[in-house]
Design a protein around this motif. Sequence first.
Motif, short mmCIF file in Angstrom:
data_model
loop_
_atom_site.label_atom_id
_atom_site.label_comp_id
_atom_site.label_asym_id
_atom_site.label_seq_id
_atom_site.Cartn_x
_atom_site.Cartn_y
_atom_site.Cartn_z
N ARG A 1 8.97 -42.94 3.35
CA ARG A 1 8.47 -43.11 1.97
C ARG A 1 9.22 -42.12 1.09
N ASP A 2 9.85 -42.66 0.07
CA ASP A 2 10.63 -41.83 -0.86
C ASP A 2 11.65 -40.96 -0.12
N GLY A 3 12.26 -41.54 0.92
CA GLY A 3 13.29 -40.84 1.67
C GLY A 3 12.78 -39.80 2.66
N VAL A 4 11.45 -39.73 2.84
CA VAL A 4 10.85 -38.76 3.76
C VAL A 4 10.13 -39.50 4.88
N SER A 5 10.30 -39.05 6.12
CA SER A 5 9.62 -39.65 7.26
C SER A 5 8.23 -39.02 7.40
N VAL A 6 7.20 -39.86 7.42
CA VAL A 6 5.81 -39.40 7.53
C VAL A 6 5.06 -40.33 8.48
N PRO A 7 3.96 -39.84 9.08
CA PRO A 7 3.14 -40.73 9.92
C PRO A 7 2.47 -41.79 9.05
N ARG A 8 2.36 -43.00 9.58
CA ARG A 8 1.65 -44.07 8.84
C ARG A 8 0.20 -43.64 8.58
N PHE A 9 -0.46 -43.08 9.60
CA PHE A 9 -1.83 -42.57 9.47
C PHE A 9 -1.86 -41.13 9.99
N SER A 10 -2.46 -40.23 9.22
CA SER A 10 -2.60 -38.83 9.62
C SER A 10 -4.07 -38.53 9.86
#
Length: 72
Positions: free
Chosen positions: A59-68
Amino acid sequence: MKETLKPGRYRHFKGNEYELLCVARHSETLEEMAVYRALYGDGGVWVRPADMWSEIVERDGVSVPRFSYVGE
């Protein structure tokens, strides 16, 4: 899925919160499925593959967990 999902509250990467109720198995494929409900709106109950629940998204060029995980 490499790890067992822990029931509780999670925040979706877009901001809404959900409660993971349990992990179930698909009756035909035996694929693990995350069973969860929205903690907003009508509180609908949903299911999605557990691997998808646990995946990393961009998201917006950043890798993040789908659910935290937020807590119990």
